[in-house]
Write an enzyme that holds these catalytic residues in place. Structure first.
Site, PDB file in Angstrom:
ATOM      1  CE  LYS A 279     -47.448 -29.465 -30.328  1.00  5.80           C
ATOM      2  NZ  LYS A 279     -47.701 -28.225 -29.590  1.00  5.80           N
ATOM      3  CD  GLU A 365     -40.945 -14.105 -28.545  1.00  3.65           C
ATOM      4  OE1 GLU A 365     -41.416 -15.127 -28.022  1.00  3.65           O
ATOM      5  OE2 GLU A 365     -40.029 -14.141 -29.416  1.00  3.65           O
ATOM      6  NE  ARG A 393     -36.623 -15.572 -27.243  1.00  9.25           N
ATOM      7  CZ  ARG A 393     -36.769 -16.625 -28.045  1.00  9.25           C
ATOM      8  NH1 ARG A 393     -37.968 -17.099 -28.293  1.00  9.25           N
ATOM      9  NH2 ARG A 393     -35.731 -17.185 -28.606  1.00  9.25           N
TER      10      ARG A 393
END
Length: 619
Positions: A279, A365, A393
Site C-alpha cells: 500500500k 460482521e 450484513r
C-alpha cells in the site's frame, strides 16, 4: 509527464503498447494518480498499491469481454483512469462526478458494483458459470485483498468454485498485509508466512555461498530449509478448495506478473494467483503510513498531509471512543468489538488502554454480532461498533442470535444517514426501518454530541439490545457530560413552543428543525427515540397542534415518520402528518451538506416543505 498515459483511452490502446513501454506507463499512471487524488481527496494508499496489477490485468485480459471484478473497489482509480475516465478524475466523489467505487452504469468496464467487502469471488464465479452456460469464450477475474479474505462470504464462494472444474475463473489475492486497520486473525498469519516464499529461492542461493565454508552450519540450514518448504511449497489451503494455487509473486514486477497471467489465462478451471503488493507504493509518505493516507482529503504531495486544524468539536466517532473508555474504566464487564474498523469507529484509545477487552474480528460482521451474543450470554456487556451500512450484513444474526434471545448488546451505529463522498453503498439510510420491525430492539437517535454520550449510557444500562445511531463527522459542538448518567429511556423532550405546527425531529436534524421553526413559529420536539416512541409526548403534540411534521435522516419507507403514523392510528387520532426524510431512491455521492440541501433537509428546505404543504396553508 504523461506522454504514454495520454495515448490510453481504453485498454485496447494499452494492449497495443510493447512490453518495454509498460513500466514507464505504470510510473506515469502512479504520478497522475497521486496528483489527481491530492486535488480531490479520496482513497490513495490502496490505489498506489494496485498500479502494476491493474496494468497487467488489462494488458493480458481482453476487457471488457473478459470480466474484471474488484473487491471493495476503493483500489480501482488506476482501473478508471485506464478505461476512459482520466479526463473526469477531477470530479472524483463529487456530485455528478466519477464514483469512488465501481458502478455498472458508469462504465462497461465496471462489470460489478462493489464497495462492501468480500463479494468479488461470488460475483466473478457467477459470471464464469454464465459464460460456460452460454458457450462464451471469456474469463472472469476477481481481485480480492487479504483483509477481504477474512470474511466468510469469500470462503463460501471458494467452496462453491472449487468443484466447478470447467469454469474459467481466476482469483487474484492482492496481499498487502493491510485492510484499512491492521489485519487480524489466523488467516492473516498464514498469509504472512506464505509471503516468505518471495525470497525463498534467492535466500537459498545466498545461504549456500555464505555457509558453504562451515559444513555444520550448512547442514543445520538444510534442515531448517526442509521445514520452511513444508510451509510454502506443498498443497495449500486454497488448493484444498480445489484451486490451482500459484504464488506468492511480486505484484509490482510487471516482468513477473504478465507472463504469469498469460499462462493462467490459457488454463481452465479455478485458478488462484497470490500477489504481494505494498500500500502506498511509490510515494514514501504513504508507504510509511498507509492508514493516514487511506482516504485523505486534499493535500500537497510535495509536503504530505496537512496538520488538521484545531477544533473544539469532537466527531461523533470520537465521542463514542471517549464514552467507551470511560464506561470500560467504570465497568470491567464491558467488551468492545469492531469488524476491522478500529480507526474509523474511534476505538484506537480503547484498544491501547484495554487490549484484553478489545476484539477486532476482521471483516466478519455476521460473526461480530453472534460473537457479541455469546459474550452477553455469559454476563459480559458487549458493545459492537459498526457502521450502519455494514450492520446490514449481519441482519440474520441480529434477529436470530441477539434479538430473539433478548441479549443486552449495544450497537453503536456510526455513519447513520447521508455519508457524502462514499455514496449510496456506504449511506446509513436504512437502519431505523430495518431495526424498528425487530422485537426487543430499541433505537436511540441523539441530536448532538452530549446526547450521543448520554444515550450510549442509557443503552448500556438496558437488559435488551439497543442501537444508538449517529452520523459521520461532528454535530452542534455540545460539551460532553462529566458523568455516566443516561437520559430517560424512551422519552423525548419539547425544545420549542410554537403555534399550529409541531416539528418532530429524530437525531441531528433537530438543529435545522429549530432554525426552520423560528421562521415558522412552530413547536419543536426532540424525539430522541425511534423505538420506543415517546407516545405521551407524541399524543400531546397531536392534540395541541393542527398538523405534525417528522424530520429524519433515514429512509422514509418504514422509518421514524412511519412509526409516528402507526402510533397515531393506534390511538385513534387523525392528524395530517408530513414526513421529511430520504426518498425511495439511492442517493448519489457528493458533498453531504449539498446533498442534504437538495433533499430539502436543511433549515431552508424544511421551512419550504412546511409552507408548501396544504395542511399548513397560511403560515
Amino acid at each position: 509527464m504523461t506522454g504514454l498515459l495520454d495515448t490510453i483511452q481504453s485498454p485496447a490502446d494499452l494492449r497495443r503498447l510493447t512490453r518495454a513501454q509498460l513500466r514507464p506507463l505504470a510510473d506515469e499512471l502512479r504520478q497522475f494518480l497521486l496528483h489527481s487524488v491530492a486535488q480531490t481527496g479520496g482513497h490513495l494508499s490502496s490505489n498506489l498499491g494496485t498500479v502494476e496489477l491493474t496494468v497487467a490485468l488489462h494488458y493480458v485480459f481482453n476487457t471488457p469481454q473478459d470480466r474484471l471484478v474488484w473487491d471493495v473497489g476503493h483500489q480501482t482509480y488506476p482501473h478508471k483512469i485506464l478505461t476512459g475516465r482520466r479526463e473526469r478524475m477531477h470530479t472524483l466523489r463529487q456530485l455528478g462526478g466519477v464514483s469512488g467505487f465501481p458502478v455498472r452504469t458508469e462504465s462497461e468496464y465496471d462489470t460489478f458494483g462493489t464497495a462492501h467487502s468480500s463479494t468479488s469471488i461470488s460475483a466473478a464465479l457467477g459470471m464464469a458459470v454464465a459464460a460456460q452456460q452460454q458457450g462464451a469464450d471469456r474469463h472472469a477475474v476477481a481481485v480480492i485483498g487479504d483483509g477481504a479474505m477474512t470474511a466468510g462470504m469469500a470462503f463460501e464462494a471458494l467452496n462453491n468454485a472449487g468443484v466447478l472444474e470447467q469454469t474459467r475463473l481466476l482469483v487474484v489475492l492482492n496481499d498487502n498485509d493491510m485492510s484499512i486497520s491492521p489485519p487480524v486473525g489466523a488467516l492473516n498469519r498464514y498469509l504472512a508466512q506464505l509471503m516468505s516464499g518471495r525470497f525463498y529461492s534467492a535466500a537459498k542461493q545466498v545461504g549456500k555461498q555464505v555457509l558453504g565454508v562451515a559444513p555444520p552450519l550448512l547442514e543445520l540450514a538444510r534442515r531448517l530449509e526442509e521445514g520452511a518448504k513444508g510451509m510454502v511449497v506443498p498443497i495449500t489451503l486454497f488448493e484444498k478448495f480445489g484451486f490451482n494455487y500459484i504464488g506468492p509473486i511480486d505484484g509490482h514486477d510487471l516482468d513477473v506478473l504478465i507472463p504469469m497471467l498469460e499462462n493462467l489465462r490459457r488454463l481452465k478451471g479455478p485458478q488462484f494467483l497470490h500477489v504481494v503488493t505494498r500500500k502506498g507504493q511509490g510515494y514514501k509518505l504513504a508507504e510509511a503510513d498507509p492508514i493516514a493516507y487511506h482516504g485523505p482529503g486534499k493535500f500537497d504531495p510535495a509536503v504530505g498531509l496537512p496538520t488538521p486544524p484545531s477544533s473544539s468539536k469532537l466527531t461523533f466517532s470520537q465521542v463514542f471512543g471517549r464514552w467507551l473508555c470511560d464506561m470500560a474504566a467504570h465497568d470491567e464487564r464491558l467488551v468492545g468489538i469492531t469488524p476491522a474498523m478500529r480507526e474509523g469507529s474511534g476505538m484506537v484509545e480503547f484498544h491501547q488502554r484495554f487490549p484484553e477487552r478489545y476484539h477486532d474480528v476482521g471483516i466478519a460482521e455476521q460473526h461480530a454480532a453472534t460473537f457479541a451474543a455469546g459474550l452477553a450470554c455469559e454476563g459480559l456487556k458487549p458493545v459492537l461498533a459498526i457502521y450502519s451500512t455494514f450492520l446490514q450484513r449481519a441482519y440474520d444474526q441480529l434477529i436470530h442470535d441477539v434479538a430473539l434471545q433478548n441479549l443486552p448488546v449495544v450497537f453503536a451505529l456510526d455513519r447513520a444517514g447521508i455519508v457524502g463522498a462514499d455514496g449510496p453503498t456506504h449511506a446509513g439510510a436504512y437502519d431505523i426501518a430495518f431495526l424498528r420491525c425487530i422485537p426487543n430492539v430499541s433505537i436511540a437517535c441523539p441530536a448532538d454530541e452530549a446526547e450521543c454520550y448520554q444515550l450510549l449510557c442509557t443503552a448500556y444500562q438496558q437488559a435488551h439490545p439497543v442501537a444508538v445511531r449517529y452520523p459521520r463527522g461532528s454535530g452542534a459542538g455540545t460539551a460532553l457530560p462529566s458523568d455516566l448518567q443516561g437520559l430517560p429511556f424512551g422519552r423525548g423532550e419539547r425544545r420549542r413552543q410554537g403555534q399550529r405546527v409541531a416539528l418532530l425531529a429524530f437525531g441531528t436534524l433537530l438543529y435545522p428543525a429549530l432554525q426552520a421553526a423560528e421562521r415558522l413559529d412552530a413547536t419543536v420536539a426532540n424525539m430522541r427515540w425511534a423505538k420506543p416512541l415517546d407516545r405521551e409526548l407524541l399524543l400531546e403534540l397531536a392534540q395541541q397542534h393542527d398538523c405534525l411534521v417528522t424530520v429524519e435522516d433515514g429512509a422514509l419507507n418504514g422509518g421514524a415518520g412511519s412509526a409516528v403514523l402507526e402510533a397515531l392510528h393506534e390511538a385513534g387520532l387523525l392528524r395530517p402528518v408530513l414526513r421529511l426524510g430520504l426518498p425511495d431512491r439511492f442517493i448519489e455521492h457528493g458533498d453531504a451538506a449539498k446533498l442534504m440541501a437538495l433533499l430539502g433537509l436543511d433549515a431552508a428546505g424544511i421551512e419550504a416543505s412546511v409552507r408548501a404543504w396544504p395542511a399548513c396553508s397560511g403560515l
